[in-house]
Motif scaffolding. Structure first.
Motif, PDB file in Angstrom:
ATOM      1  N   LEU A 273      -3.463  -3.252  -3.147  1.00 17.64           N
ATOM      2  CA  LEU A 273      -2.438  -2.265  -2.846  1.00 17.64           C
ATOM      3  C   LEU A 273      -3.041  -0.861  -2.908  1.00 17.64           C
ATOM      4  N   SER A 274      -2.556  -0.013  -2.047  1.00 17.42           N
ATOM      5  CA  SER A 274      -2.972   1.389  -2.091  1.00 17.42           C
ATOM      6  C   SER A 274      -2.351   2.015  -3.342  1.00 17.42           C
ATOM      7  N   PRO A 275      -2.839   3.162  -3.783  1.00 16.20           N
ATOM      8  CA  PRO A 275      -2.260   3.774  -4.991  1.00 16.20           C
ATOM      9  C   PRO A 275      -0.745   3.974  -4.871  1.00 16.20           C
ATOM     10  N   ALA A 276      -0.276   4.412  -3.710  1.00 11.93           N
ATOM     11  CA  ALA A 276       1.166   4.626  -3.550  1.00 11.93           C
ATOM     12  C   ALA A 276       1.919   3.294  -3.629  1.00 11.93           C
ATOM     13  N   GLN A 277       1.339   2.276  -3.007  1.00 13.54           N
ATOM     14  CA  GLN A 277       1.973   0.951  -3.049  1.00 13.54           C
ATOM     15  C   GLN A 277       1.985   0.406  -4.475  1.00 13.54           C
ATOM     16  N   GLN A 278       0.870   0.587  -5.172  1.00 13.08           N
ATOM     17  CA  GLN A 278       0.770   0.100  -6.551  1.00 13.08           C
ATOM     18  C   GLN A 278       1.827   0.767  -7.434  1.00 13.08           C
ATOM     19  N   GLY A 298      11.246   2.074   1.892  1.00 14.95           N
ATOM     20  CA  GLY A 298       9.880   2.398   2.299  1.00 14.95           C
ATOM     21  C   GLY A 298       9.838   2.668   3.780  1.00 14.95           C
ATOM     22  N   VAL A 299       9.230   3.767   4.172  1.00 12.70           N
ATOM     23  CA  VAL A 299       9.206   4.124   5.589  1.00 12.70           C
ATOM     24  C   VAL A 299       8.500   3.029   6.402  1.00 12.70           C
ATOM     25  N   THR A 300       8.689   3.055   7.708  1.00 12.04           N
ATOM     26  CA  THR A 300       8.066   2.037   8.559  1.00 12.04           C
ATOM     27  C   THR A 300       6.553   2.081   8.386  1.00 12.04           C
ATOM     28  N   ALA A 301       5.951   0.891   8.331  1.00 10.12           N
ATOM     29  CA  ALA A 301       4.497   0.737   8.171  1.00 10.12           C
ATOM     30  C   ALA A 301       3.977   1.264   6.834  1.00 10.12           C
ATOM     31  N   SER A 302       4.827   1.256   5.818  1.00  9.03           N
ATOM     32  CA  SER A 302       4.348   1.669   4.504  1.00  9.03           C
ATOM     33  C   SER A 302       3.727   0.485   3.766  1.00  9.03           C
ATOM     34  N   THR A 305       5.656  -5.348   3.229  1.00 12.58           N
ATOM     35  CA  THR A 305       5.294  -6.767   3.208  1.00 12.58           C
ATOM     36  C   THR A 305       4.218  -7.060   2.155  1.00 12.58           C
ATOM     37  N   GLU A 306       3.267  -6.142   2.004  1.00 18.52           N
ATOM     38  CA  GLU A 306       2.207  -6.331   1.007  1.00 18.52           C
ATOM     39  C   GLU A 306       2.782  -6.300  -0.416  1.00 18.52           C
ATOM     40  N   ILE A 307       3.736  -5.417  -0.607  1.00 17.30           N
ATOM     41  CA  ILE A 307       4.364  -5.344  -1.932  1.00 17.30           C
ATOM     42  C   ILE A 307       5.148  -6.632  -2.224  1.00 17.30           C
ATOM     43  N   ARG A 455       3.144   6.153   4.900  1.00 16.18           N
ATOM     44  CA  ARG A 455       2.650   4.959   5.573  1.00 16.18           C
ATOM     45  C   ARG A 455       1.322   4.538   4.953  1.00 16.18           C
ATOM     46  N   TYR A 456       0.989   3.266   5.101  1.00 17.17           N
ATOM     47  CA  TYR A 456      -0.277   2.778   4.575  1.00 17.17           C
ATOM     48  C   TYR A 456      -1.419   3.522   5.262  1.00 17.17           C
ATOM     49  N   GLY A 457      -2.423   3.910   4.486  1.00 20.73           N
ATOM     50  CA  GLY A 457      -3.553   4.639   5.033  1.00 20.73           C
ATOM     51  C   GLY A 457      -3.201   6.085   5.333  1.00 20.73           C
ATOM     52  N   LEU A 623       8.191  -5.585  14.020  1.00 18.88           N
ATOM     53  CA  LEU A 623       6.949  -5.949  14.690  1.00 18.88           C
ATOM     54  C   LEU A 623       5.864  -4.922  14.386  1.00 18.88           C
ATOM     55  N   ASP A 624       4.647  -5.408  14.299  1.00 20.72           N
ATOM     56  CA  ASP A 624       3.529  -4.569  13.907  1.00 20.72           C
ATOM     57  C   ASP A 624       2.479  -4.600  15.016  1.00 20.72           C
ATOM     58  N   PHE A 625       2.509  -3.602  15.891  1.00 22.15           N
ATOM     59  CA  PHE A 625       1.529  -3.530  16.979  1.00 22.15           C
ATOM     60  C   PHE A 625       0.624  -2.322  16.749  1.00 22.15           C
TER      61      PHE A 625
HETATM   62  P1  ADP Z   1       6.298  -2.371   6.729  1.00 20.89           P
HETATM   63  O1  ADP Z   1       6.736  -3.776   6.479  1.00 20.89           O
HETATM   64  O2  ADP Z   1       6.585  -1.451   5.589  1.00 20.89           O
HETATM   65  O3  ADP Z   1       6.743  -1.818   8.055  1.00 20.89           O
HETATM   66  P2  ADP Z   1       3.701  -3.561   6.968  1.00 20.89           P
HETATM   67  O4  ADP Z   1       3.740  -4.399   5.739  1.00 20.89           O
HETATM   68  O5  ADP Z   1       3.906  -4.231   8.280  1.00 20.89           O
HETATM   69  O6  ADP Z   1       4.715  -2.351   6.803  1.00 20.89           O
HETATM   70  O7  ADP Z   1       2.313  -2.759   6.965  1.00 20.89           O
HETATM   71  C1  ADP Z   1       1.865  -2.012   8.061  1.00 20.89           C
HETATM   72  C2  ADP Z   1       0.430  -2.338   8.401  1.00 20.89           C
HETATM   73  O8  ADP Z   1      -0.464  -1.868   7.380  1.00 20.89           O
HETATM   74  C3  ADP Z   1       0.183  -3.821   8.535  1.00 20.89           C
HETATM   75  O9  ADP Z   1      -0.685  -4.064   9.612  1.00 20.89           O
HETATM   76  C4  ADP Z   1      -0.469  -4.183   7.211  1.00 20.89           C
HETATM   77  O10 ADP Z   1      -1.297  -5.303   7.346  1.00 20.89           O
HETATM   78  C5  ADP Z   1      -1.237  -2.927   6.839  1.00 20.89           C
HETATM   79  N1  ADP Z   1      -1.311  -2.777   5.387  1.00 20.89           N
HETATM   80  C6  ADP Z   1      -0.317  -2.332   4.584  1.00 20.89           C
HETATM   81  N2  ADP Z   1      -0.703  -2.305   3.291  1.00 20.89           N
HETATM   82  C7  ADP Z   1      -1.978  -2.744   3.258  1.00 20.89           C
HETATM   83  C8  ADP Z   1      -2.948  -2.953   2.203  1.00 20.89           C
HETATM   84  N3  ADP Z   1      -2.670  -2.668   0.924  1.00 20.89           N
HETATM   85  N4  ADP Z   1      -4.171  -3.414   2.559  1.00 20.89           N
HETATM   86  C9  ADP Z   1      -4.464  -3.689   3.864  1.00 20.89           C
HETATM   87  N5  ADP Z   1      -3.590  -3.533   4.883  1.00 20.89           N
HETATM   88  C10 ADP Z   1      -2.368  -3.054   4.603  1.00 20.89           C
END
Ligand code: ADP
Ligand code: ZN
Ligand code: ZN
Length: 807
Positions: A273-278, A298-302, A305-307, A455-457, A623-625
């Motif tokens: 997890l990224s620091p914000a996600q953690q 959580g904003v889109t693409a944050s 799902t990883e959490i 958002r992530y990253g 969807l994640d494109f």
């Molecule tokens: P959300 O459900 O909040 O819209 P996603 O879970 O789809 O966001 O995450 C967006 C993108 O970022 C995905 O492609 C996901 O694989 C990637 N991602 C998010 N968190 C991480 C992480 N900690 N490590 C690697 N990839 C991540």
């Protein structure tokens, strides 16, 4: 006993002494109801003594040796029937897979995948199986004749368990599975020495050897091998394959394409997890140690799902089960693949497209606790969890969590919170655009709130620009404004992808007579017909009826129809004309029929075989494109102009979700919103990605007008073929309610669409204070009035449908 019918109450049967030992709550028994209808009912309670007022009929057979479900599920059914105003039988209908239901109306359907090996069947089972093989379908009555006995349910039950047939209820659609032939190694050669032996001592038929090696290679890379794949890869013929089958080296097996793959039970978390996600993750855990429900905003693409994934891992390491619910259309192979990668065989997918046998298989594995995680749409809530530890409801705001028809008209998010409480389990709601109700519950500290606003990253949220349609030159409104066209050009030139969102399907929403203004309408519903160009027909989006395209106006006889507005079909056509070199595809309920089409289209888009995707709501969800950098909301006015009190909330959610598809990986995403009503407040909130502002605006309105979350709504619909009969019945209901609930009731009124499938609708809306006693009283009153109305001959045909918490 619970019988799968809309009965006003549960009934009691007597247990004959010889069946006593096998009776307990949760098992199915065969009973006769009325004169001659047989059902497999579920035992709810075993009474210590028989009722005094009457003598109950005997139970005929006990069908199960173990309960089909746990006490918590029976408790959930009871709560649901009470809360959503229906019978426990109706809940049972919705809850259990059709293969576990048996009644006089059941029809057995031969299972093509089973094959013709009957060696494991008893004599009685054999006769029925043989008849099924020839006839493909048998009614329960016919089975009775074949067996010449009254005790047929135990036989039928075993046939279902042995996979000989499916059960379905006559009126419903049959299961139509797609099958494919798979190839597998004979189990003898699962032994490595035996296999090595075989390969080393191969003397003749080199082509067969090659085929076998191809098989082994595919097995390694794909996990399983279809005949088609194998023949293609090895360039062999079916005859060469057959030779290997005849030698007992390979086997052929017909299987449903959707068959659950048995993956190894392993957990594999390959990200950190990224620091914000953690931080969000830690907050969630700390909140859930105190509260039952937490909302993750959580904003889109944050990376929500990883959490979820991290949290799921902890729960299942603890030996508990997880229910992960998503709206049906968000349940794509994209998310399935992502989770299967992490949880392999621990996870089961549950949705309506599965073959009935497989649904029973999942049912049983969840019941025993073998399956740890269920990913499914709203009905997965009914699975017989043994030790539920966590429920996740992603996209919790989604209206498709509410079942509309038939009863139970339940909200899966709310019902899941109740179900979780029965297990002392926790609930995590997730969304980029939470519902006003859930956010309000956070503000009252009823739920905990965790926010993940990056958002992530640290990818940036897309930039949103409004395009003022009133400023366009000339009167002709083209769906694609010059600004949008320019942006599309730029994206295409950069080899990026574009999503164009239009909330209406079809070619043009309606045709209108240019001479007199007449608009073709559905004969059975009070709605205008939508023109579909490819099918060259007019169709009703309420009842599905299609009509030929009219050439002559039925009102004035002129031949001068013009098309008003545009749907996705026309948009696709126009965009194709404007961008002749781009690959364009459309995603809506007309272009995408089954799950396979949907997945195939998503895959093509992922692989950049499509440049511009035109679509309805379907393109919005989860969807994640990677390569989409432009989203166009083609007609925002169409989203902002609804009469429902949730219009602002919905419009914000829709626009924020659809824009969330842009620039998910590099943050260079852009969204163009085409609109005439530039001053609409929701647009400013969308532009600033400011959910809090939307919430504050909306909650003030809701308080002022007395809408949820400040009140509870019950909508009562009364339906009849004759308008005045429906109206009279509605007036009686209203009169009855007025004595105690005058302040809270409004109506009866005709809804905007007041005739559907030839039935006239009248509606009463009850807005109740959030007072449990008062709500209970009102429900009782409605039930009483229903009985009064329906006992009057004149109104016997009136359907009275209460909908609690309508959406
Ligand atoms: P959300 O459900 O909040 O819209 P996603 O879970 O789809 O966001 O995450 C967006 C993108 O970022 C995905 O492609 C996901 O694989 C990637 N991602 C998010 N968190 C991480 C992480 N900690 N490590 C690697 N990839 C991540
Ligand atoms: Zn006309
Ligand atoms: Zn219609």
């Amino acid at each position: 006993m619970i019988i799968p019918l809309a009965l006003p109450k549960n009934y009691t049967w007597a247990v004959p002494p010889e069946l006593q030992a096998g009776i307990q709550p949760g098992i199915r028994v065969e009973v006769i109801l009325g004169k001659n209808k047989r059902y497999a009912g579920i035992v709810k309670k075993v009474l210590a003594s028989s009722p005094e007022a009457f003598k109950p009929k005997d139970i005929l057979n006990v069908l199960d040796s173990e309960p089909l479900l746990h006490p918590q599920q029976l408790a959930l059914w009871e709560w649901m029937a009470d809360y959503y105003m229906c019978s426990e039988g109706e809940v049972m209908q919705a809850a259990i897979p059709s293969n576990l239901k048996l009644s006089s109306e059941s029809v057995l359907q031969w299972n093509e995948e089973r094959g013709y090996d009957f060696s494991d069947l008893s004599d009685q089972e054999y006769v029925v199986a043989e008849a099924l093989e020839i006839r493909k379908e048998l009614r329960i009555g016919e089975v009775k004749q074949i067996l010449d006995t009254a005790h047929i349910y135990p036989v039928v039950k075993r046939l279902v368990e042995k996979g000989v047939c499916f059960v379905w209820e006559e009126l419903k659609e049959k299961y139509k599975g797609k099958t494919e032939t798979y190839v597998a190694l004979d189990p003898v050669y699962h032994n490595e020495d035996k296999l090595a032996d075989l390969l080393n001592n191969w003397s003749r038929a080199p082509k067969q050897m090659e085929l076998l090696l191809s098989y082994l290679h595919l097995l390694k890379t794909e996990g399983e091998v279809t005949q088609q794949q194998l023949l293609k890869k090895s360039d062999a013929t079916a005859a060469q394959l057959k030779a290997l089958v005849d030698k007992g080296i390979l086997r052929q097996e017909k299987r449903g394409v959707d068959r659950i793959r048995t993956l190894p039970k392993q957990i594999q978390i390959d990200f950190t997890l990224s620091p914000a996600q953690q931080k969000a993750f830690d907050e969630i855990k700390s909140i859930l140690s105190e509260k039952q429900v937490c909302l993750l905003h959580g904003v889109t693409a944050s990376g929500k799902t990883e959490i979820y994934t991290q949290l799921i891992e902890e729960i299942i390491r603890d030996g508990k089960q997880v229910l992960y619910m998503l709206p049906e259309i968000a349940l794509t192979s994209q998310i399935i693949r992502r989770l299967q990668k992490h949880f392999g065989g621990y996870i089961a997918i549950y949705h309506s497209k599965f073959n009935p046998n497989e649904r029973v298989e999942i049912w049983n594995k969840v019941r025993t606790g073998e399956t740890k995680i269920v990913l499914g749409a709203r009905s997965s809530l009914f699975l017989p969890f043994k030790e539920l530890g966590l429920v996740i409801a992603d996209e919790e705001q989604d209206a498709s969590f509410k079942q509309q028809d038939p009863a139970p008209r339940y909200h899966a998010r709310d019902a899941a919170i109740y179900a979780a409480s029965l297990f002392n389990a926790k609930v995590l709601l997730g969304s980029a655009t939470p519902s006003i109700e859930s956010y309000y519950n956070c503000s009252r500290q009823k739920y905990g709130l965790v926010q993940l606003m990056e958002r992530y990253g640290q990818v940036e949220l897309p930039q949103i620009e409004l395009v003022d349609l009133t400023k366009l030159p000339g009167k002709t409104k083209t769906p694609v404004s010059p600004a949008l066209a320019q942006a599309i050009e730029t994206s295409l030139a950069a080899k990026k992808q574009v999503i164009l969102f239009q909330n209406r399907r079809g070619y043009s929403p309606y045709l209108i007579c240019h001479t007199c203004g007449w608009i073709p309408q559905c004969k059975q519903c009070d709605v205008t017909l939508t023109y579909h160009k490819a099918k060259n027909q007019l169709s009703c989006h309420y009842c599905g009826t299609s009509y030929p395209v009219l050439q002559t106006c039925l009102a004035c006889g002129s031949h001068n129809f013009i098309q008003k507005n545009f749907g996705t079909e026309k948009l696709e056509e126009l965009v194709a004309e404007q961008f002749p070199h781009a690959h364009i595809a459309r995603m809506d309920y007309d272009s995408v029929k089954g799950k396979h089409d949907h997945d195939a289209l998503i895959k093509q888009f992922e692989q950049q075989k499509i440049d511009i995707l035109v679509g309805t709501q379907m393109v919005v969800k989860g969807l994640d494109f990677e390569h989409v950098n432009l989203v166009g909301v083609v007609d925002a006015d169409g989203i902002l102009h609804f009469t429902d009190f949730r219009v602002n909330e919905r419009a914000y959610q829709l626009m924020e979700q659809v824009s969330g598809r842009a620039g998910r990986k590099d943050g260079k995403g852009k969204v163009l919103v085409q609109v005439s009503n530039m001053l609409h407040p929701v647009l400013q909130f969308v532009k600033a990605h400011d959910f809090d502002a939307l919430y504050n605006y909306e909650i003030t309105n809701r308080r002022h007008f007395g809408y949820p979350p400040f009140t509870r709504l019950i909508r009562i619909i009364l339906k009849h073929r004759e308008k005045h009969i429906a109206e009279e019945a509605a007036n009686i209901m209203m009169q009855g309610l007025k004595s105690n609930f005058e302040q809270e009731c409004s109506g009866p009124a005709q809804p905007v669409v007041d005739r559907v499938r030839n039935q006239y609708l009248w509606e009463i809306l009850v807005k109740l204070p959030r007072d449990t006693q008062r709500i209970k009283q009102c429900k009782q009153e409605i039930e009483q009035q229903t009985i009064i109305i329906q006992s009057n001959k004149r109104y016997r045909g009136v359907s009275i449908i209460p909908d609690v918490d309508p959406v």
